[in-house]
Design a protein around this motif. Structure first.
Motif, short mmCIF file in Angstrom:
data_model
loop_
_atom_site.label_atom_id
_atom_site.label_comp_id
_atom_site.label_asym_id
_atom_site.label_seq_id
_atom_site.Cartn_x
_atom_site.Cartn_y
_atom_site.Cartn_z
N GLU A 15 -3.56 1.46 1.08
CA GLU A 15 -2.90 2.03 1.60
C GLU A 15 -2.80 2.26 3.12
O GLU A 15 -1.84 1.28 3.86
CB GLU A 15 -2.74 3.45 1.29
N ALA A 16 -3.79 2.56 3.52
CA ALA A 16 -4.00 2.59 5.24
C ALA A 16 -5.46 3.08 5.43
O ALA A 16 -6.12 3.89 4.59
CB ALA A 16 -3.00 3.66 5.63
N ASN A 47 -4.87 -3.27 4.01
CA ASN A 47 -4.25 -2.19 3.60
C ASN A 47 -2.61 -2.55 3.81
O ASN A 47 -2.42 -3.63 4.81
CB ASN A 47 -4.83 -1.07 4.59
N PHE A 101 -12.36 0.48 4.22
CA PHE A 101 -13.19 0.81 3.08
C PHE A 101 -14.60 1.20 3.57
O PHE A 101 -15.58 0.43 2.77
CB PHE A 101 -13.11 0.34 1.82
N HIS A 141 -6.50 4.39 -6.79
CA HIS A 141 -7.13 4.34 -5.31
C HIS A 141 -8.37 5.03 -5.39
O HIS A 141 -8.59 6.27 -6.06
CB HIS A 141 -6.30 5.16 -4.19
N1 URA Z 1 -8.29 4.12 2.18
C1 URA Z 1 -7.30 3.11 2.38
O1 URA Z 1 -6.32 3.14 1.63
N2 URA Z 1 -7.78 2.08 3.08
C2 URA Z 1 -9.05 1.97 3.39
O2 URA Z 1 -9.32 1.05 4.29
C3 URA Z 1 -9.95 3.20 3.62
C4 URA Z 1 -9.48 4.20 2.85
#
Ligand code: URA
Length: 185
Positions: free
Chosen positions: A43-44, A82, A56, A156
């Motif tokens: 996602e982000a 992402n 991550f 996720h």
């Molecule tokens: N959650 C996400 O969606 N992306 C990341 O890079 C880290 C946590």
């Protein structure tokens, strides 16, 4: 824009296409093998990713690493990125205009990587990449094919953090990804 990894990297580093450029510490470009068959799209960036500039690396990253290890994959052989390259304050859902502003970067990453398999991590990525009405609870682990690329989605890693009983379900989905790669090899 010229299609090379270096140009994308430079554009993302200098990007001011949406207001998140004013609140981020640094943008987070995708990481991993640029020859990977498997592309993970989440996602982000979260708060820790925003600090380190790497996807991550926070608590979701620990779950992701466990899932990769338990299904026989390594970060070095996959590419992970992402939808948004910048952290939304408070980890809120990305806004439509932010996703639209950032989407060209994901398109360029995908164009350069040419993955055989795309794995969406979570609802936001699945609804943007696979189908706007994608239901992660009912449709995780299902596959579709688009332009010689197999697409799937699973929960996720942050969903596993909230509900550890989901771990085995997501691990099963990850093991299917490995099997799919063998089919394509
Ligand atoms: N959650 C996400 O969606 N992306 C990341 O890079 C880290 C946590």
């Amino acid at each position: 824009m010229e299609y090379t990894w270096n140009t994308i990297e430079r554009h993302i580093a200098a990007c001011a296409n949406c207001p998140l450029s004013g609140t981020r510490q640094q943008p987070v470009m995708g990481r991993g093998s640029r020859e990977a068959d498997i592309m993970f799209i989440a996602e982000a960036p979260g708060g820790e990713e925003d600090r380190q500039g790497i996807p991550f690396v926070g608590r979701s990253g620990e779950i992701l690493d466990r899932l990769l290890r338990d299904s026989g994959l390594t970060r070095e052989e996959i590419y992970i990125t992402n939808i948004l390259k910048c952290h939304p304050p408070g980890n809120r859902d990305p806004k439509e205009e932010e996703k639209a502003a950032c989407f060209p970067y994901l398109k360029y990453e995908t164009f350069l990587l040419k993955p055989k398999i795309i794995v969406c991590l979570g609802r936001v990525a699945a609804q943007r990449i696979i189908a706007p009405d994608f239901k992660i609870t009912r449709q995780h682990g299902t596959w579709t094919c688009r332009k010689d690329c197999a697409l799937t989605a699973t929960y996720h890693p942050s969903a596993v953090l909230r509900d550890p009983s989901k771990y085995e379900t997501v691990k099963k989905d990850f093991c299917e990804i490995v099997k799919k790669r063998e089919e394509y090899a």
